[in-house]
Design a protein around this motif. Structure first.
Motif, PDB file in Angstrom:
ATOM      1  N   ARG A 159     -17.136 -20.260  74.563  1.00 25.23           N
ATOM      2  CA  ARG A 159     -16.631 -18.794  74.192  1.00 25.23           C
ATOM      3  C   ARG A 159     -15.513 -18.537  75.251  1.00 25.23           C
ATOM      4  NH1 ARG A 159     -19.503 -15.657  70.367  1.00 25.23           N
ATOM      5  NH2 ARG A 159     -17.597 -14.364  70.842  1.00 25.23           N
ATOM      6  N   PRO A 160     -14.578 -17.512  74.849  1.00 23.92           N
ATOM      7  CA  PRO A 160     -13.301 -17.117  76.053  1.00 23.92           C
ATOM      8  C   PRO A 160     -14.112 -16.643  77.068  1.00 23.92           C
ATOM      9  CG  PRO A 160     -12.863 -16.347  73.726  1.00 23.92           C
ATOM     10  CD  PRO A 160     -14.401 -16.910  73.765  1.00 23.92           C
ATOM     11  N   THR A 161     -13.364 -17.166  78.409  1.00 25.25           N
ATOM     12  CA  THR A 161     -13.967 -16.522  79.312  1.00 25.25           C
ATOM     13  C   THR A 161     -13.751 -15.308  79.893  1.00 25.25           C
ATOM     14  OG1 THR A 161     -11.880 -17.559  80.632  1.00 25.25           O
ATOM     15  CG2 THR A 161     -14.059 -18.716  80.733  1.00 25.25           C
ATOM     16  N   ASN A 162     -12.904 -14.430  79.038  1.00 23.52           N
ATOM     17  CA  ASN A 162     -12.691 -13.179  79.270  1.00 23.52           C
ATOM     18  C   ASN A 162     -13.754 -12.284  78.815  1.00 23.52           C
ATOM     19  OD1 ASN A 162     -12.241 -13.304  76.553  1.00 23.52           O
ATOM     20  ND2 ASN A 162     -10.494 -12.325  76.369  1.00 23.52           N
ATOM     21  N   LEU A 163     -14.800 -12.671  78.130  1.00 24.64           N
ATOM     22  CA  LEU A 163     -16.006 -11.872  77.768  1.00 24.64           C
ATOM     23  C   LEU A 163     -16.644 -11.475  79.215  1.00 24.64           C
ATOM     24  CD1 LEU A 163     -17.500 -14.288  75.135  1.00 24.64           C
ATOM     25  CD2 LEU A 163     -16.454 -12.189  74.845  1.00 24.64           C
ATOM     26  N   TYR A 164     -17.299 -10.281  79.003  1.00 22.81           N
ATOM     27  CA  TYR A 164     -18.128  -9.448  80.225  1.00 22.81           C
ATOM     28  C   TYR A 164     -19.000 -10.471  80.800  1.00 22.81           C
ATOM     29  CZ  TYR A 164     -19.994  -5.702  82.978  1.00 22.81           C
ATOM     30  OH  TYR A 164     -20.242  -4.899  83.953  1.00 22.81           O
ATOM     31  N   MET A 165     -19.664 -11.379  80.135  1.00 24.52           N
ATOM     32  CA  MET A 165     -20.933 -12.052  80.782  1.00 24.52           C
ATOM     33  C   MET A 165     -20.330 -13.115  81.750  1.00 24.52           C
ATOM     34  SD  MET A 165     -21.474 -14.981  77.999  1.00 24.52           S
ATOM     35  CE  MET A 165     -22.317 -16.287  79.104  1.00 24.52           C
ATOM     36  N   PHE A 166     -19.012 -13.263  81.647  1.00 22.09           N
ATOM     37  CA  PHE A 166     -18.466 -14.465  82.697  1.00 22.09           C
ATOM     38  C   PHE A 166     -18.153 -13.574  84.095  1.00 22.09           C
ATOM     39  CE2 PHE A 166     -17.861 -16.807  78.509  1.00 22.09           C
ATOM     40  CZ  PHE A 166     -18.202 -17.812  79.163  1.00 22.09           C
ATOM     41  N   LYS A 167     -18.052 -12.351  83.786  1.00 26.12           N
ATOM     42  CA  LYS A 167     -17.850 -11.561  85.159  1.00 26.12           C
ATOM     43  C   LYS A 167     -18.934 -11.938  86.150  1.00 26.12           C
ATOM     44  CE  LYS A 167     -14.152  -9.167  83.595  1.00 26.12           C
ATOM     45  NZ  LYS A 167     -12.983 -10.147  83.977  1.00 26.12           N
ATOM     46  N   VAL A 168     -20.073 -12.126  85.897  1.00 28.27           N
ATOM     47  CA  VAL A 168     -21.328 -12.450  86.792  1.00 28.27           C
ATOM     48  C   VAL A 168     -20.803 -13.567  87.594  1.00 28.27           C
ATOM     49  CG1 VAL A 168     -23.500 -13.033  86.790  1.00 28.27           C
ATOM     50  CG2 VAL A 168     -22.812 -11.372  85.285  1.00 28.27           C
ATOM     51  N   PHE A 169     -20.302 -14.651  86.800  1.00 27.08           N
ATOM     52  CA  PHE A 169     -19.965 -15.975  87.674  1.00 27.08           C
ATOM     53  C   PHE A 169     -18.885 -15.711  88.434  1.00 27.08           C
ATOM     54  CE2 PHE A 169     -22.311 -17.216  83.778  1.00 27.08           C
ATOM     55  CZ  PHE A 169     -23.008 -18.262  84.090  1.00 27.08           C
ATOM     56  N   GLU A 170     -17.764 -14.850  87.956  1.00 27.89           N
ATOM     57  CA  GLU A 170     -16.769 -14.755  88.792  1.00 27.89           C
ATOM     58  C   GLU A 170     -17.211 -13.872  90.042  1.00 27.89           C
ATOM     59  OE1 GLU A 170     -13.823 -12.822  86.413  1.00 27.89           O
ATOM     60  OE2 GLU A 170     -13.254 -14.393  85.189  1.00 27.89           O
ATOM     61  N   VAL A 171     -18.064 -13.006  89.822  1.00 23.67           N
ATOM     62  CA  VAL A 171     -18.603 -11.868  91.034  1.00 23.67           C
ATOM     63  C   VAL A 171     -19.359 -12.869  92.069  1.00 23.67           C
ATOM     64  CG1 VAL A 171     -19.821  -9.824  91.751  1.00 23.67           C
ATOM     65  CG2 VAL A 171     -18.344  -9.798  89.902  1.00 23.67           C
ATOM     66  N   THR A 172     -20.041 -13.790  91.680  1.00 28.41           N
ATOM     67  CA  THR A 172     -21.047 -14.373  92.522  1.00 28.41           C
ATOM     68  C   THR A 172     -20.307 -15.739  92.856  1.00 28.41           C
ATOM     69  OG1 THR A 172     -21.835 -15.486  90.604  1.00 28.41           O
ATOM     70  CG2 THR A 172     -22.805 -13.445  91.467  1.00 28.41           C
ATOM     71  N   ASP A 173     -19.042 -15.840  92.833  1.00 33.80           N
ATOM     72  CA  ASP A 173     -18.090 -16.944  92.985  1.00 33.80           C
ATOM     73  C   ASP A 173     -18.777 -18.490  92.467  1.00 33.80           C
ATOM     74  OD1 ASP A 173     -16.265 -15.971  94.325  1.00 33.80           O
ATOM     75  OD2 ASP A 173     -17.075 -15.827  96.275  1.00 33.80           O
ATOM     76  N   SER A 174     -19.593 -18.378  91.242  1.00 33.50           N
ATOM     77  CA  SER A 174     -20.046 -19.516  90.629  1.00 33.50           C
ATOM     78  C   SER A 174     -19.382 -19.934  89.342  1.00 33.50           C
ATOM     79  CB  SER A 174     -21.422 -19.344  90.483  1.00 33.50           C
ATOM     80  OG  SER A 174     -21.639 -18.078  89.940  1.00 33.50           O
ATOM     81  N   PHE A 175     -18.189 -19.533  89.288  1.00 35.94           N
ATOM     82  CA  PHE A 175     -17.223 -19.923  88.037  1.00 35.94           C
ATOM     83  C   PHE A 175     -16.912 -21.207  88.064  1.00 35.94           C
ATOM     84  CE2 PHE A 175     -14.028 -19.724  84.889  1.00 35.94           C
ATOM     85  CZ  PHE A 175     -14.419 -19.154  83.925  1.00 35.94           C
ATOM     86  N   TRP A 176     -17.030 -21.828  88.879  1.00 34.56           N
ATOM     87  CA  TRP A 176     -16.875 -23.415  89.075  1.00 34.56           C
ATOM     88  C   TRP A 176     -17.897 -24.026  88.184  1.00 34.56           C
ATOM     89  CZ3 TRP A 176     -20.886 -26.219  91.040  1.00 34.56           C
ATOM     90  CH2 TRP A 176     -21.771 -25.760  91.667  1.00 34.56           C
ATOM     91  N   ILE A 177     -18.932 -23.508  87.983  1.00 36.10           N
ATOM     92  CA  ILE A 177     -20.242 -24.108  87.178  1.00 36.10           C
ATOM     93  C   ILE A 177     -19.973 -24.055  85.667  1.00 36.10           C
ATOM     94  CG2 ILE A 177     -22.627 -23.850  86.380  1.00 36.10           C
ATOM     95  CD1 ILE A 177     -23.137 -22.398  89.175  1.00 36.10           C
ATOM     96  N   ILE A 178     -19.142 -23.147  85.496  1.00 37.25           N
ATOM     97  CA  ILE A 178     -18.540 -23.073  83.999  1.00 37.25           C
ATOM     98  C   ILE A 178     -17.490 -23.946  83.752  1.00 37.25           C
ATOM     99  CG2 ILE A 178     -17.457 -21.578  82.287  1.00 37.25           C
ATOM    100  CD1 ILE A 178     -20.372 -20.757  82.863  1.00 37.25           C
ATOM    101  N   GLU A 179     -16.579 -24.190  84.607  1.00 38.88           N
ATOM    102  CA  GLU A 179     -15.510 -25.110  84.657  1.00 38.88           C
ATOM    103  C   GLU A 179     -15.975 -26.368  84.494  1.00 38.88           C
ATOM    104  OE1 GLU A 179     -13.242 -23.610  87.961  1.00 38.88           O
ATOM    105  OE2 GLU A 179     -11.995 -22.248  86.957  1.00 38.88           O
ATOM    106  N   ASN A 180     -17.043 -26.759  85.358  1.00 37.80           N
ATOM    107  CA  ASN A 180     -17.466 -27.998  85.233  1.00 37.80           C
ATOM    108  C   ASN A 180     -18.140 -28.518  84.046  1.00 37.80           C
ATOM    109  OD1 ASN A 180     -16.668 -28.914  87.817  1.00 37.80           O
ATOM    110  ND2 ASN A 180     -18.395 -28.210  88.960  1.00 37.80           N
ATOM    111  N   LEU A 181     -19.135 -27.656  83.650  1.00 35.79           N
ATOM    112  CA  LEU A 181     -19.770 -27.734  82.221  1.00 35.79           C
ATOM    113  C   LEU A 181     -18.823 -27.955  81.282  1.00 35.79           C
ATOM    114  CD1 LEU A 181     -22.500 -25.103  82.182  1.00 35.79           C
ATOM    115  CD2 LEU A 181     -22.788 -27.527  81.985  1.00 35.79           C
ATOM    116  N   ARG A 182     -17.693 -27.294  81.171  1.00 34.50           N
ATOM    117  CA  ARG A 182     -16.644 -27.461  80.053  1.00 34.50           C
ATOM    118  C   ARG A 182     -15.779 -28.778  80.202  1.00 34.50           C
ATOM    119  NH1 ARG A 182     -14.188 -21.650  78.330  1.00 34.50           N
ATOM    120  NH2 ARG A 182     -16.289 -20.525  78.021  1.00 34.50           N
ATOM    121  N   GLN A 183     -15.846 -29.277  81.527  1.00 31.94           N
ATOM    122  CA  GLN A 183     -14.983 -30.702  81.589  1.00 31.94           C
ATOM    123  C   GLN A 183     -16.108 -31.822  81.538  1.00 31.94           C
ATOM    124  OE1 GLN A 183     -13.138 -30.362  85.342  1.00 31.94           O
ATOM    125  NE2 GLN A 183     -11.831 -28.842  84.610  1.00 31.94           N
TER     126      GLN A 183
END
Length: 170
Positions: free
Chosen positions: A41-65
């Motif tokens: 899903r697109p990363t502009n969804l509200y649910m992804f804000k949690v990952f951004e705020v907690t500095d854990s968005f790298w998890i999503i990026e690694n999963l997608r790669q």
């Protein structure tokens, strides 16, 4: 006490802890829906804000790669945008079935089928622009398929739980 089990592929499989098995199925459905969201899903969804705020968005990026998952372009659009909702609804219905047990009372029916009725009604209201959101026939189909799968489970559960009484009625 009758045999506790489920029918898989037309064969009766003895399951000692049916409630545990159903909870496991429910969690599995829930996780599949979550993974679809996280991976595609697109990363502009509200649910992804949690990952951004907690500095854990790298998890999503690694999963997608990760090469373990098929590329987004290879999946049908309905898998990415509609399937998770149906999976989550089926997961909910299974959990409510486990929580309320084998009893057939009005409270159980309200909890098991209340959410599906609300979801279907909301989707229909979207068609007439009365409710927020966008009408999508594939959303409606994913909900209906989830409900049908649950009802088929209930039918087979009734057959395997007491086959003699089932045969008398037909």
């Amino acid at each position: 006490m009758p045999n506790q089990g489920i029918v898989i592929g037309g064969k009766f499989v003895n399951v000692k802890n049916k409630r545990g098995f159903l909870i496991l199925c429910s969690v599995f459905l829930l996780l599949i829906g979550i993974y679809i969201y996280l991976l595609y899903r697109p990363t502009n969804l509200y649910m992804f804000k949690v990952f951004e705020v907690t500095d854990s968005f790298w998890i999503i990026e690694n999963l997608r790669q990760c090469d373990y998952f098929p590329p987004k372009q290879s999946l049908p659009e309905w898998v990415i945008y509609n399937l998770p909702d149906g999976l989550w609804l089926l997961s909910y219905m299974i959990v409510m079935e486990v929580i309320w047990g084998d009893g057939d009372n009005i409270k159980k029916l309200l909890f098991v089928f209340g959410m599906p009725i609300i979801i279907l009604a909301w989707e229909i209201l979207q068609l007439f622009h009365v409710a927020a959101g966008t009408w999508d026939v594939r959303d409606m189909l994913s909900y209906l398929v989830a409900i049908i799968i649950f009802l088929l489970y209930k039918l087979f559960h009734c057959i395997t739980k007491n086959p003699k009484n089932y045969e008398k009625n037909f």
